[in-house]
Each structure stands twice: as C-alpha cells, then as structure tokens.
Design a protein around this motif. Structure first.
Motif, PDB file in Angstrom:
ATOM      1  N   THR A 173       2.846  39.722 -54.154  1.00 37.22           N
ATOM      2  CA  THR A 173       2.903  40.153 -52.760  1.00 37.22           C
ATOM      3  C   THR A 173       1.543  40.663 -52.333  1.00 37.22           C
ATOM      4  O   THR A 173       0.864  41.361 -53.095  1.00 37.22           O
ATOM      5  N   VAL A 174       1.157  40.323 -51.109  1.00 36.92           N
ATOM      6  CA  VAL A 174      -0.067  40.865 -50.514  1.00 36.92           C
ATOM      7  C   VAL A 174       0.321  41.612 -49.243  1.00 36.92           C
ATOM      8  O   VAL A 174       0.860  41.020 -48.310  1.00 36.92           O
ATOM      9  N   VAL A 175       0.072  42.909 -49.231  1.00 37.54           N
ATOM     10  CA  VAL A 175       0.348  43.751 -48.065  1.00 37.54           C
ATOM     11  C   VAL A 175      -0.966  43.979 -47.327  1.00 37.54           C
ATOM     12  O   VAL A 175      -1.923  44.501 -47.901  1.00 37.54           O
ATOM     13  N   VAL A 176      -1.008  43.570 -46.076  1.00 40.03           N
ATOM     14  CA  VAL A 176      -2.229  43.694 -45.286  1.00 40.03           C
ATOM     15  C   VAL A 176      -2.067  44.834 -44.283  1.00 40.03           C
ATOM     16  O   VAL A 176      -1.248  44.750 -43.364  1.00 40.03           O
ATOM     17  N   GLY A 177      -2.828  45.896 -44.446  1.00 35.96           N
ATOM     18  CA  GLY A 177      -2.813  47.009 -43.510  1.00 35.96           C
ATOM     19  C   GLY A 177      -3.600  46.648 -42.262  1.00 35.96           C
ATOM     20  O   GLY A 177      -4.731  46.174 -42.341  1.00 35.96           O
ATOM     21  N   LEU A 178      -2.987  46.862 -41.105  1.00 40.42           N
ATOM     22  CA  LEU A 178      -3.593  46.488 -39.828  1.00 40.42           C
ATOM     23  C   LEU A 178      -3.920  47.737 -39.018  1.00 40.42           C
ATOM     24  O   LEU A 178      -3.094  48.637 -38.895  1.00 40.42           O
ATOM     25  N   GLY A 179      -5.096  47.765 -38.433  1.00 36.24           N
ATOM     26  CA  GLY A 179      -5.483  48.886 -37.586  1.00 36.24           C
ATOM     27  C   GLY A 179      -6.962  49.153 -37.668  1.00 36.24           C
ATOM     28  O   GLY A 179      -7.617  48.817 -38.662  1.00 36.24           O
ATOM     29  N   GLY A 228      -2.249  40.583 -36.380  1.00 34.49           N
ATOM     30  CA  GLY A 228      -0.828  40.670 -36.700  1.00 34.49           C
ATOM     31  C   GLY A 228      -0.108  39.374 -36.404  1.00 34.49           C
ATOM     32  O   GLY A 228       0.706  38.897 -37.207  1.00 34.49           O
ATOM     33  N   ALA A 229      -0.406  38.764 -35.256  1.00 32.74           N
ATOM     34  CA  ALA A 229       0.235  37.501 -34.891  1.00 32.74           C
ATOM     35  C   ALA A 229      -0.134  36.390 -35.864  1.00 32.74           C
ATOM     36  O   ALA A 229       0.710  35.570 -36.245  1.00 32.74           O
ATOM     37  N   ALA A 230      -1.399  36.344 -36.279  1.00 37.18           N
ATOM     38  CA  ALA A 230      -1.831  35.310 -37.214  1.00 37.18           C
ATOM     39  C   ALA A 230      -1.117  35.433 -38.554  1.00 37.18           C
ATOM     40  O   ALA A 230      -0.723  34.421 -39.161  1.00 37.18           O
TER      41      ALA A 230
END
Length: 335
Positions: free
Chosen positions: A126-132, A214-216
């Motif tokens: 799993t790869v969790v991508v933090g956005l912000g 996020g959309a991508a």
C-alpha cells in the motif's frame, strides 16, 4: 489535570513537534502540576512523514526527485509494516516555491516529483499519499506522467474536502494562495476542466486537494481517506484522550478551511466524543465562533493578538506561542 497537546505544524514557522513543545513549555509555567501528553499531528500536509515516523517507527527512505519548479529536491518517504507513506508537500510543496516567484510560476509548477516518490516505493502493498501544502495546480498531470505502473494499492490522505472545480475548487480557493492572479485562476480552472482523465472524479470530496492531485490519484483508483483521521488513528490520539480533562490543538491559521477536514476538526471530534473541551491555539484566528463551536471547539486564541501583531509573533514563533499557552492555562487549568 491531564492535558493532551496535539497541534499541527504552524505554516513554515514551527513543526508540529516544535509547536507541541512550545505549548507545553508555556503551560508548565502556569500549571507545573498538570500532566501533559504531547501528540504532534499532521493532516496529510507538511509534517506527515515526520509525525508518522515519530509515532510508528519504520524506515525513512530519502530520494532525489523533481521539485515544483523542475529542479531536483530531496524528499523522504516512510516504510512501515508493508505500507509506504509519501508526503506530497516534500516534492511539490509551496515552501519550495520562493514567494517572489509565485505569480510568475503558478501556472507551470509540477507534481512530477510526487509520481517519482510513489514509483520509488517498491516492495510494499500500500502507498498512502498525504495531500496538502502544495505549490501546484496541475491537476496531478506531472504525477501521472512520471508515476508509471503502480502495483500497490493507493490511498489518498486528503487535508481538505474540496472538489476539483467551481467556487470551492482547487484553482479558485487555493490558486490565489499560490500566487495566481484572478486571470491566472481562470486559466487554471479551464485547464483542470479540460483534463479528460479527471472527468469521472472531479466532483468527489478531496478531488481539489493539492491543486487537483487528489483527483489524479482518484483517477488511478486510490481510496480516499481523511488525512487527519488517518493520523489520529495511527498516532494513538484516541488512547491519549481517554481519561484526559482537556485537549489543546493548533495550527498556523485557524480559518473556515480549518473546519473542512483539517487537523483541528479531528482533534475536536475526538474530544467531543469524550465530552472534553477542546481549545485551539493558532497564529491567527478568523474562524467564526459559532462555526468553531459546531465543530467541537470551545475557545480559540490567536498568537498574533496576544503578541500584539503578526510581525511580533513571527519574530519569535516558539516564544510567543509559549506565552499564549501560559496565558490560556490561567483560565483552564485547575492547578
């Protein structure tokens, strides 16, 4: 009293850990007998990897990737128990774009480095991508061009609930913060609307996170989750709140966006579930009292107001935050 101190970073001046330490130092001046539990947090933006590494352990990997201006930057991702945690701000963060250049480059900054970070996370499930905290509004185009085949499951840990387009979308809400003029905002909006690969996800909550990154990620099949909620679970915030008397959180600017999926809402929600009061200590406060109360925040306090000015608060971020905490403790600690 048992006080849980759980702030986010203070936008470019203090990390979450530094903010927690400053609040604790000030609180102890007034109420040295209180038990303080420090739980520095993040909501997917800056500090995401640092906070999770402190809480979980694991292995930090350092990579050289493409920055938002196309120059190489150093970015880290965390490997823990088969999961990779990627902080997009390390590859495309606003802090990597000099303020004086932002009006000139706001339409050309890229998320290419985020794709390179995801691609570097090999051997995980799993790869969790933090956005912000991004300095980009490319709809994740750079990431899509560099990520390559993704074998792991993707999770987008978003710090906001904004859609991709419209008055609450990536360009119109966040573009001005990244240097975009009204004309540039409209060009960015049109460009995002023209990205056919994002058409099926543009209205989903969080699609507008990190300038449309996020959309991508959604277009690649990513599961979407609250970054603040994820960090809340992984750092053991709920266990810390059990048996506490008061929760204190904070961030650089406590405003209307704070109440739309940001960290303070996760802390306030956890406190409310236990009937605890929750206080916000922030650099500046513009959120309405009624809206804040509806989110579970009893009171909010501004460092700039207590210090006398924004300039004074920025001259000594840790010291002025500690001074505010010492003042707040006079009204809230039973000592």
């Amino acid at each position: 009293m048992r006080i849980v101190i759980a702030p986010d970073c203070f936008g470019g001046t203090l990390t979450a850990r530094e903010a927690a330490q400053a609040i604790a130092e000030g609180w102890r001046r007034t109420a040295p007998g209180d038990e303080l539990l420090l739980r520095p947090l993040a909501d997917g933006g800056p500090g995401f990897v640092d906070v999770l590494h402190a809480a979980l352990g694991g292995t930090v990997h350092r990579e050289t990737v493409t920055g938002p201006l196309g120059d190489p930057v150093t970015a880290e991702w965390l490997e823990h128990d088969g999961t990779a945690y990627v902080e997009s701000a390390q590859a495309c963060g606003l802090h990597l774009v000099p303020a004086e250049l932002r009006p000139q480059v706001c339409e050309t900054t890229t998320t290419a480095g985020v794709g390179e970070l995801i691609a570097a996370a090999k051997g995980v499930h799993t790869v969790v991508v933090g956005l912000g905290g991004s300095g980009t509004t490319d709809g994740g185009a750079g990431m899509l061009a560099t990520v390559g085949p993704v074998d792991a499951a993707l999770v987008a840990a978003s710090d906001v609930e904004n859609p991709l387009l419209g008055p609450h979308g990536a360009a119109r809400v966040f573009g001005p913060q990244k240097g975009a003029s009204p004309q540039a905002v409209e060009r960015l909006e049109a460009r995002l609307a023209a990205m056919e690969e994002l058409a099926g996800v543009r209205d989903r909550p969080g699609a507008g996170a990190a300038g449309g990154l996020g959309a991508a990620l959604m277009a690649l099949g990513a599961e979407v989750t609250s970054g603040a909620g994820l960090v809340r679970r992984l750092t053991g915030l709920d266990a810390a709140l059990d048996g506490a008397d008061l929760a204190v959180t904070g961030e650089g600017s406590f405003d209307w966006q704070s109440l739309r999926g940001k960290l303070v809402t996760a802390v306030a929600a956890g406190a409310a579930e236990r009937g605890l009061p929750c206080l916000v200590l922030a650099g500046q406060v513009t959120a309405g009292r009624r809206e804040a109360a509806a989110a579970g925040v009893q009171e909010s306090y501004a460092v700039a107001e207590h210090a006398g000015s924004v300039a004074a608060s920025l001259a000594d971020p840790a010291g002025t935050l500690a001074d505010l905490a010492a003042h707040v403790a006079k009204g809230w600690s039973r000592r």
